[in-house]
Design an enzyme around this catalytic site. Structure first.
Site, PDB file in Angstrom:
ATOM      1  N   GLY A  41      11.905 -87.146  38.886  1.00 52.59           N
ATOM      2  CA  GLY A  41      12.790 -88.210  38.406  1.00 52.59           C
ATOM      3  C   GLY A  41      12.619 -88.586  36.942  1.00 52.59           C
ATOM      4  N   ASP A  42      13.388 -89.618  36.588  1.00 57.85           N
ATOM      5  CA  ASP A  42      13.507 -90.067  35.203  1.00 57.85           C
ATOM      6  C   ASP A  42      12.221 -90.726  34.674  1.00 57.85           C
ATOM      7  OD1 ASP A  42      15.505 -90.576  33.062  1.00 57.85           O
ATOM      8  OD2 ASP A  42      14.930 -92.662  33.463  1.00 57.85           O
ATOM      9  N   TYR A 155       9.492 -97.024  49.485  1.00 58.38           N
ATOM     10  CA  TYR A 155       8.063 -97.410  49.418  1.00 58.38           C
ATOM     11  C   TYR A 155       7.424 -97.550  50.810  1.00 58.38           C
ATOM     12  CZ  TYR A 155       8.465 -98.678  44.395  1.00 58.38           C
ATOM     13  OH  TYR A 155       8.650 -98.672  43.052  1.00 58.38           O
ATOM     14  N   ASP A 269      16.179-107.429  36.274  1.00 53.59           N
ATOM     15  CA  ASP A 269      15.691-106.263  35.529  1.00 53.59           C
ATOM     16  C   ASP A 269      14.645-106.655  34.472  1.00 53.59           C
ATOM     17  OD1 ASP A 269      15.869-103.427  35.008  1.00 53.59           O
ATOM     18  OD2 ASP A 269      16.906-103.894  33.143  1.00 53.59           O
ATOM     19  N   HIS A 274       9.379-109.077  33.428  1.00 53.98           N
ATOM     20  CA  HIS A 274       8.755-108.922  32.111  1.00 53.98           C
ATOM     21  C   HIS A 274       8.615-110.261  31.357  1.00 53.98           C
ATOM     22  CE1 HIS A 274       9.296-104.804  33.014  1.00 53.98           C
ATOM     23  NE2 HIS A 274      10.471-104.606  32.471  1.00 53.98           N
ATOM     24  N   ARG A 370       8.642-116.785  20.392  1.00 51.56           N
ATOM     25  CA  ARG A 370       8.822-117.661  19.222  1.00 51.56           C
ATOM     26  C   ARG A 370       8.443-119.089  19.624  1.00 51.56           C
ATOM     27  NH1 ARG A 370      11.792-117.100  14.409  1.00 51.56           N
ATOM     28  NH2 ARG A 370      12.130-114.957  15.089  1.00 51.56           N
ATOM     29  N   LYS A 404       5.622-119.034  10.380  1.00 52.45           N
ATOM     30  CA  LYS A 404       6.543-119.530   9.352  1.00 52.45           C
ATOM     31  C   LYS A 404       6.055-120.919   8.951  1.00 52.45           C
ATOM     32  CE  LYS A 404      10.959-118.735  10.138  1.00 52.45           C
ATOM     33  NZ  LYS A 404      12.231-118.394  10.824  1.00 52.45           N
ATOM     34  N   SER A 424       1.290-107.972   9.964  1.00 56.24           N
ATOM     35  CA  SER A 424       2.134-106.877  10.445  1.00 56.24           C
ATOM     36  C   SER A 424       1.222-105.711  10.764  1.00 56.24           C
ATOM     37  CB  SER A 424       3.142-106.476   9.383  1.00 56.24           C
ATOM     38  OG  SER A 424       4.211-107.364   9.411  1.00 56.24           O
TER      39      SER A 424
HETATM   40  N1  LIG Z   1      13.559 -94.866  34.656  1.00 59.11           N
HETATM   41  C1  LIG Z   1      13.028 -95.888  34.019  1.00 59.11           C
HETATM   42  O1  LIG Z   1      13.060 -95.972  32.786  1.00 59.11           O
HETATM   43  C2  LIG Z   1      12.338 -96.974  34.776  1.00 59.11           C
HETATM   44  C3  LIG Z   1      12.198 -96.908  36.152  1.00 59.11           C
HETATM   45  N2  LIG Z   1      11.511 -97.892  36.823  1.00 59.11           N
HETATM   46  C4  LIG Z   1      11.311 -97.799  38.276  1.00 59.11           C
HETATM   47  O2  LIG Z   1      10.620 -96.620  38.586  1.00 59.11           O
HETATM   48  C5  LIG Z   1      11.050 -96.088  39.809  1.00 59.11           C
HETATM   49  C6  LIG Z   1      11.587 -94.680  39.609  1.00 59.11           C
HETATM   50  O3  LIG Z   1      12.658 -94.737  38.677  1.00 59.11           O
HETATM   51  P1  LIG Z   1      13.466 -93.458  38.209  1.00 59.11           P
HETATM   52  O4  LIG Z   1      12.550 -92.326  37.936  1.00 59.11           O
HETATM   53  O5  LIG Z   1      14.392 -93.896  37.158  1.00 59.11           O
HETATM   54  O6  LIG Z   1      14.299 -93.137  39.517  1.00 59.11           O
HETATM   55  P2  LIG Z   1      15.085 -91.813  39.914  1.00 59.11           P
HETATM   56  O7  LIG Z   1      16.431 -92.244  40.385  1.00 59.11           O
HETATM   57  O8  LIG Z   1      15.025 -90.781  38.860  1.00 59.11           O
HETATM   58  O9  LIG Z   1      14.268 -91.372  41.213  1.00 59.11           O
HETATM   59  C7  LIG Z   1      13.011 -90.719  41.165  1.00 59.11           C
HETATM   60  C8  LIG Z   1      12.989 -89.618  42.197  1.00 59.11           C
HETATM   61  O10 LIG Z   1      13.082 -90.209  43.493  1.00 59.11           O
HETATM   62  C9  LIG Z   1      13.867 -89.403  44.353  1.00 59.11           C
HETATM   63  N3  LIG Z   1      14.989 -90.230  44.830  1.00 59.11           N
HETATM   64  C10 LIG Z   1      16.025 -90.715  44.135  1.00 59.11           C
HETATM   65  N4  LIG Z   1      16.834 -91.446  44.925  1.00 59.11           N
HETATM   66  C11 LIG Z   1      16.286 -91.419  46.151  1.00 59.11           C
HETATM   67  C12 LIG Z   1      16.638 -91.977  47.403  1.00 59.11           C
HETATM   68  N5  LIG Z   1      17.722 -92.738  47.544  1.00 59.11           N
HETATM   69  N6  LIG Z   1      15.830 -91.742  48.462  1.00 59.11           N
HETATM   70  C13 LIG Z   1      14.737 -90.983  48.329  1.00 59.11           C
HETATM   71  N7  LIG Z   1      14.374 -90.423  47.170  1.00 59.11           N
HETATM   72  C14 LIG Z   1      15.114 -90.627  46.096  1.00 59.11           C
HETATM   73  C15 LIG Z   1      14.374 -88.244  43.525  1.00 59.11           C
HETATM   74  O11 LIG Z   1      13.515 -87.147  43.778  1.00 59.11           O
HETATM   75  P3  LIG Z   1      13.828 -86.017  44.837  1.00 59.11           P
HETATM   76  O12 LIG Z   1      15.278 -86.077  45.187  1.00 59.11           O
HETATM   77  O13 LIG Z   1      13.437 -84.758  44.148  1.00 59.11           O
HETATM   78  O14 LIG Z   1      12.932 -86.356  45.963  1.00 59.11           O
HETATM   79  C16 LIG Z   1      14.166 -88.686  42.092  1.00 59.11           C
HETATM   80  O15 LIG Z   1      13.909 -87.624  41.233  1.00 59.11           O
HETATM   81  C17 LIG Z   1      12.100 -97.065  40.323  1.00 59.11           C
HETATM   82  O16 LIG Z   1      11.458 -98.002  41.137  1.00 59.11           O
HETATM   83  C18 LIG Z   1      12.609 -97.732  39.060  1.00 59.11           C
HETATM   84  O17 LIG Z   1      13.155 -98.987  39.281  1.00 59.11           O
HETATM   85  C19 LIG Z   1      10.915 -98.923  36.171  1.00 59.11           C
HETATM   86  C20 LIG Z   1      11.030 -99.057  34.800  1.00 59.11           C
HETATM   87  C21 LIG Z   1      11.774 -98.124  33.997  1.00 59.11           C
HETATM   88  O1  LIG Z   2      11.938-102.291  32.809  1.00 60.41           O
HETATM   89  C1  LIG Z   2      12.805-102.072  31.992  1.00 60.41           C
HETATM   90  O2  LIG Z   2      12.461-102.039  30.696  1.00 60.41           O
HETATM   91  C2  LIG Z   2      13.291-101.379  29.748  1.00 60.41           C
HETATM   92  C3  LIG Z   2      12.845-101.867  28.379  1.00 60.41           C
HETATM   93  O3  LIG Z   2      11.499-101.515  28.178  1.00 60.41           O
HETATM   94  P1  LIG Z   2      10.924-101.480  26.681  1.00 60.41           P
HETATM   95  O4  LIG Z   2       9.479-101.208  26.871  1.00 60.41           O
HETATM   96  O5  LIG Z   2      11.674-100.398  25.971  1.00 60.41           O
HETATM   97  O6  LIG Z   2      11.208-102.810  26.081  1.00 60.41           O
HETATM   98  C4  LIG Z   2      14.752-101.677  29.961  1.00 60.41           C
HETATM   99  O7  LIG Z   2      15.530-100.869  29.117  1.00 60.41           O
HETATM  100  C5  LIG Z   2      15.122-101.391  31.403  1.00 60.41           C
HETATM  101  O8  LIG Z   2      16.446-101.832  31.630  1.00 60.41           O
HETATM  102  C6  LIG Z   2      14.211-102.124  32.353  1.00 60.41           C
HETATM  103  O9  LIG Z   2      14.427-101.625  33.665  1.00 60.41           O
END
Ligand SMILES: NC(=O)C1=CN([C@@H]2O[C@H](COP(=O)(O)OP(=O)(O)OC[C@H]3O[C@@H](n4cnc5c(N)ncnc54)[C@H](OP(=O)(O)O)[C@@H]3O)[C@@H](O)[C@H]2O)C=CC1
Ligand SMILES: O=C1O[C@H](COP(=O)(O)O)[C@@H](O)[C@H](O)[C@H]1O
Length: 515
Positions: A41-42, A155, A269, A274, A370, A404, A424
């Site tokens: 995932g991402d 989870y 979010d 945060h 601030r 300030k 800074s």
């Molecule tokens: N992306 C970000 O920048 C951030 C994400 N998060 C949190 O981190 C966690 C993961 O986020 P992110 O990586 O963006 O999520 P993704 O949507 O990319 O999901 C991660 C992986 O989980 C599996 N997946 C996706 N959807 C489902 C589903 N419905 N059921 C079961 N498996 C699924 C997929 O893997 P596969 O299909 O290969 O099993 C996927 O590659 C989340 O809780 C998100 O809220 C928190 C802060 C920032």
């Molecule tokens: O958790 C999250 O944070 C990012 C912002 O994180 P930052 O460290 O770049 O300030 C936000 O873009 C996203 O929407 C949120 O899920």
């Protein structure tokens, strides 16, 4: 491998006070397995693996004792996973970087399997055990860290599978810990349900609820600033401080994440987690010590002192064009901007508004605290109009702490001007790399330090504050005001700020110094 920028702690000191007493005197000797669930995932590719790589490069993860496992449903090979993440491991041209990347990728083994059947987790357990055996880790001494880079909907079942198939025996100093990402629920009820489900399977010292804002350098500096400086001790209260703003702005929209975002909105979010965590550090009383439980006790107390939010102290916004995203419903009522005034009912803060503001698609990207002080009583210089004293902690970008203040304008006249005392980081700490939030926090999970993680009762108190407001928004009782992308957000938010007591300084703006 690059040498560590932080002091490498001895392994014997890795376990902190937050870890269960029963293991207190058992030294950690076993090998470490880090399992990234949702490795396809991402978050995994953008944050988790890069953070692990940086820890590896700095010597915090040693190849003779650590192995990393990726787990997800997607069927890919180790090499394919490596190719997905390689580009996110930095483009450092320093000597040895590409060699380090290759060595790091060799530490990763990918296992494909589903999240709700034992088969995949048994296979994962087999792979982990083989690694432990290969590293001569004595049974019961090895450590297993499961990082949930997964949607929270899975989870509970994943926890069940780990508990059933992948637990490490902990008789000889070994452990199993889980790191869970936000969102931890959507409101008080769903969050409590999730906590109960996870809590049935894991003890609180095994659960690390990550909020990456707690890993940011200047957020971690808050306690030091407040409690290690005599300056602030007598000033940090309702007698001197007029209002506090905690602000998050992003200059881009929800591009690519509209589907996720629309279910949650800006309050869930950013603000409920945060910004509220930052508020805790600004407003809490001095903890008895730096022990994680002492700090978290104080955070809970301040959260429990927050009064119910009044509708007239809330401004919601939604940027124009947000609903053009095909994953966002045409009539979405989800706010992409919110200003919310919180009031803390205690001796220190009665009457001081804490203004939490967050927005997407605004005119700048920054996060800051601030603190605005009250006007000087009996001001003989008549400098009120020039602006009040402010103490600003710029979390990002260009980390800085500045004050300030009013000074004599240099020259022959006795006139006053606004200026600043400026720390800074780019200038003061040249050549120092500030670690990424995820890097620090993952290291904390390995060390067993829960100071910068959200405890269950803290989470509950946070949802208690926002749930009534969120339900009113979800029921359509409160509507977001449209705002232009690239603007400051709805004008009504600035009006609310002024009503809450914030006095904007005109004609003066702090500019981060350049080298
Ligand atoms: N992306 C970000 O920048 C951030 C994400 N998060 C949190 O981190 C966690 C993961 O986020 P992110 O990586 O963006 O999520 P993704 O949507 O990319 O999901 C991660 C992986 O989980 C599996 N997946 C996706 N959807 C489902 C589903 N419905 N059921 C079961 N498996 C699924 C997929 O893997 P596969 O299909 O290969 O099993 C996927 O590659 C989340 O809780 C998100 O809220 C928190 C802060 C920032
Ligand atoms: O958790 C999250 O944070 C990012 C912002 O994180 P930052 O460290 O770049 O300030 C936000 O873009 C996203 O929407 C949120 O899920």
């Amino acid at each position: 491998m690059g040498s560590g920028q932080w002091l490498m702690e001895k392994r014997s000191s890795f376990r902190s006070d937050s870890f269960s007493k029963e293991y207190e005197n058992v030294p950690e000797t076993g090998c470490l397995s880090i399992i990234v669930l949702g490795a396809s995932g991402d978050l995994a590719k953008k944050k988790t693996f890069p953070a692990l790589f940086n820890l590896y490069r700095q010597g915090f993860l040693q190849s003779n004792e650590v192995h990393i496992f990726g787990y997800a449903r997607t069927k890919i090979s180790d090499d394919e996973l490596g190719n997905r993440i390689r580009g996110y491991l930095g483009k450092d041209a320093s000597p040895g970087h590409s060699e380090d990347v290759s060595k790091f990728l060799q530490l990763i083994k990918y296992v494909s399997g589903s999240y709700d059947t034992e088969e995949g987790f048994k296979l994962l357990d087999k792979e982990i055990s083989e690694h432990e055996l290969a590293k001569n880790s004595a049974e019961g001494s090895s450590r297993r860290l499961f990082y949930f880079a997964l949607p929270p909907s899975v989870y509970p079942i994943v926890c069940k599978m780990i508990k059933k198939c992948c637990m490490n025996k902990s008789d000889f100093g070994g452990w199993t810990r889980i790191v869970v990402e936000k969102p931890f629920g959507k409101d008080l009820e769903s969050s409590e349900q999730l906590s109960a489900q996870i809590g049935e399977l894991f003890e609180e010292p095994q659960i690390y609820r990550i909020d990456h804002y707690l890993g940011k350098e200047l957020v971690q500096n808050m306690l030091v600033l407040r409690f290690a400086n005599r300056f602030f001790l007598p000033l940090w209260n309702r007698d001197n401080i007029d209002n506090v703003q905690i602000v998050f702005r992003e200059d881009f929209g929800t591009e690519g994440r509209g589907g996720y975002f629309d279910e949650y909105g800006i309050i869930r979010d950013i603000i409920q987690n945060h910004l509220l965590q930052v508020l805790c550090l600004v407003a809490m009383e001095k903890p008895i010590s730096l022990k994680p439980e002492h700090i978290r006790d104080e955070k809970v107390k301040v959260l429990q002192s927050v009064l119910p939010i009044k509708d007239e102290e809330v401004v919601l916004g939604q940027y124009e064009g947000y609903r053009d995203d095909p994953t966002v419903p045409d009539h979405s009522n989800t706010p992409t901007f919110a200003t919310v005034v919180l009031r803390i009912h205690n001796e220190r803060w009665e009457g001081v508004p804490f203004i939490l503001k967050a927005g997407k698609a605004l005119n700048s990207r920054k996060a800051e605290i601030r603190v605005q002080f009250k006007d000087v009583p009996g001001d003989i210089f008549k400098c009120k109009k020039q602006g009040r004293n402010e103490f600003v902690i710029r979390l990002q970008p260009s980390e800085a702490i500045y004050m300030k203040l009013t000074v004599k304008q240099p020259g022959l006249e006795m006139s006053t001007a606004q200026s600043e005392l400026d720390l800074s980081y780019g200038q003061r700490y040249q050549g120092v790399t500030i670690p990424e939030a995820y890097e620090r926090l993952i290291l904390d999970t390995i060390r067993g330090d829960q100071q910068h993680f959200v405890r269950r009762d803290e989470l509950k108190a946070a949802w208690e504050i926002f749930t009534p407001l969120l339900h009113r928004i979800d029921n359509g009782e409160m509507k977001p005001i449209p705002y232009e992308p690239g603007s400051r957000g709805p004008a009504e938010a600035d009006q609310l700020l002024a009503k809450a007591g914030y006095v904007q300084t005109h004609g003066y703006i702090w500019i981060p110094p350049t080298l």
